[in-house]
Motif scaffolding. Sequence first.
Motif, PDB file in Angstrom:
ATOM      1  N   VAL A   2      53.328  16.628  66.817  1.00  0.00           N
ATOM      2  CA  VAL A   2      52.845  18.005  66.771  1.00  0.00           C
ATOM      3  C   VAL A   2      52.537  18.451  68.189  1.00  0.00           C
ATOM      4  CG1 VAL A   2      51.015  19.517  65.942  1.00  0.00           C
ATOM      5  CG2 VAL A   2      51.913  17.719  64.463  1.00  0.00           C
ATOM      6  N   THR A   3      53.048  19.605  68.558  1.00  0.00           N
ATOM      7  CA  THR A   3      52.768  20.155  69.879  1.00  0.00           C
ATOM      8  C   THR A   3      51.713  21.242  69.749  1.00  0.00           C
ATOM      9  OG1 THR A   3      54.547  21.759  69.643  1.00  0.00           O
ATOM     10  CG2 THR A   3      55.094  19.685  70.738  1.00  0.00           C
ATOM     11  N   PRO A   5      50.415  24.837  70.276  1.00  0.00           N
ATOM     12  CA  PRO A   5      50.982  26.154  70.540  1.00  0.00           C
ATOM     13  C   PRO A   5      50.445  26.709  71.851  1.00  0.00           C
ATOM     14  CG  PRO A   5      50.223  26.005  68.279  1.00  0.00           C
ATOM     15  CD  PRO A   5      49.726  24.776  69.006  1.00  0.00           C
ATOM     16  N   GLN A  55      50.222  33.757  66.275  1.00  0.00           N
ATOM     17  CA  GLN A  55      51.138  32.625  66.227  1.00  0.00           C
ATOM     18  C   GLN A  55      52.159  32.726  65.113  1.00  0.00           C
ATOM     19  OE1 GLN A  55      49.343  28.769  66.451  1.00  0.00           O
ATOM     20  NE2 GLN A  55      47.998  29.377  68.099  1.00  0.00           N
ATOM     21  N   GLY A  96      55.404  27.813  62.010  1.00  0.00           N
ATOM     22  CA  GLY A  96      55.097  26.400  62.110  1.00  0.00           C
ATOM     23  C   GLY A  96      56.322  25.562  62.449  1.00  0.00           C
ATOM     24  N   GLU A  97      56.056  24.424  63.046  1.00  0.00           N
ATOM     25  CA  GLU A  97      57.143  23.532  63.458  1.00  0.00           C
ATOM     26  C   GLU A  97      58.010  23.101  62.288  1.00  0.00           C
ATOM     27  OE1 GLU A  97      56.474  20.439  66.426  1.00  0.00           O
ATOM     28  OE2 GLU A  97      54.471  21.303  66.688  1.00  0.00           O
ATOM     29  N   ALA A  98      57.406  22.832  61.128  1.00  0.00           N
ATOM     30  CA  ALA A  98      58.188  22.393  59.970  1.00  0.00           C
ATOM     31  C   ALA A  98      59.178  23.461  59.528  1.00  0.00           C
ATOM     32  CB  ALA A  98      57.259  22.024  58.814  1.00  0.00           C
ATOM     33  N   LEU A 100      60.721  25.345  61.691  1.00  0.00           N
ATOM     34  CA  LEU A 100      61.602  25.492  62.858  1.00  0.00           C
ATOM     35  C   LEU A 100      61.130  26.538  63.864  1.00  0.00           C
ATOM     36  CD1 LEU A 100      65.080  25.147  61.088  1.00  0.00           C
ATOM     37  CD2 LEU A 100      63.642  23.342  62.080  1.00  0.00           C
ATOM     38  N   GLN A 101      59.840  26.886  63.841  1.00  0.00           N
ATOM     39  CA  GLN A 101      59.325  27.795  64.861  1.00  0.00           C
ATOM     40  C   GLN A 101      59.303  27.052  66.193  1.00  0.00           C
ATOM     41  OE1 GLN A 101      55.379  29.392  64.174  1.00  0.00           O
ATOM     42  NE2 GLN A 101      55.569  30.876  65.826  1.00  0.00           N
ATOM     43  N   GLU A 102      59.844  27.682  67.223  1.00  0.00           N
ATOM     44  CA  GLU A 102      59.893  27.072  68.548  1.00  0.00           C
ATOM     45  C   GLU A 102      58.996  27.779  69.547  1.00  0.00           C
ATOM     46  OE1 GLU A 102      64.049  27.121  69.476  1.00  0.00           O
ATOM     47  OE2 GLU A 102      64.448  25.347  68.249  1.00  0.00           O
ATOM     48  N   PHE A 104      55.588  29.954  69.769  1.00  0.00           N
ATOM     49  CA  PHE A 104      54.428  30.196  68.909  1.00  0.00           C
ATOM     50  C   PHE A 104      53.771  31.542  69.189  1.00  0.00           C
ATOM     51  CE2 PHE A 104      55.408  25.817  68.474  1.00  0.00           C
ATOM     52  CZ  PHE A 104      55.213  25.592  67.125  1.00  0.00           C
TER      53      PHE A 104
END
Length: 147
Positions: A2-3, A5, A55, A96-98, A100-102, A104
């Motif tokens: 997890v990165t 945002p 976000q 969200g990352e799941a 595919l949001q790159e 934020f």
Amino acid sequence: MVTTPPTNDDCVFCAIVADPSSDHVVWDEDGVIAFMDINPVTDGHLLVVPKEHSQGLTDMPAETAARVMQVAQELARALRASDLRCEGVNLFFAEGEAALQEIFHSHLHVLPRYEGDGFGITADWAGSTEEGLAAAATSVRAGLSQR
């Protein structure tokens, strides 16, 4: 993994909002900016971005989300009327990352589509049972009650 945002200070979309002078900008009014995606799926691929940083969809004010959709509708009309190849339009919003949001910062993709453009969404469209649908509906209603 997890990165974290980005904050407003290191958000690439906030930087575009702060300096919208690019000739890639096609809309800049009413709290919304829209510009060409630098990694387009098809020619004419646009991003509609609220000027105020949020976000995703769930933390964007409702009136802002409505305005983003209104602008996307206007841009879809413009794409259909343009000389770009556009036989249809897809809207895509990732939160969200799941999903595919790159980047934020809330943004809605407006994708001009045409037969054979190579874009696709891969998924298992197998469906669900009646019991599975009812259980999911119950869960969503429970989530709604916690607003």
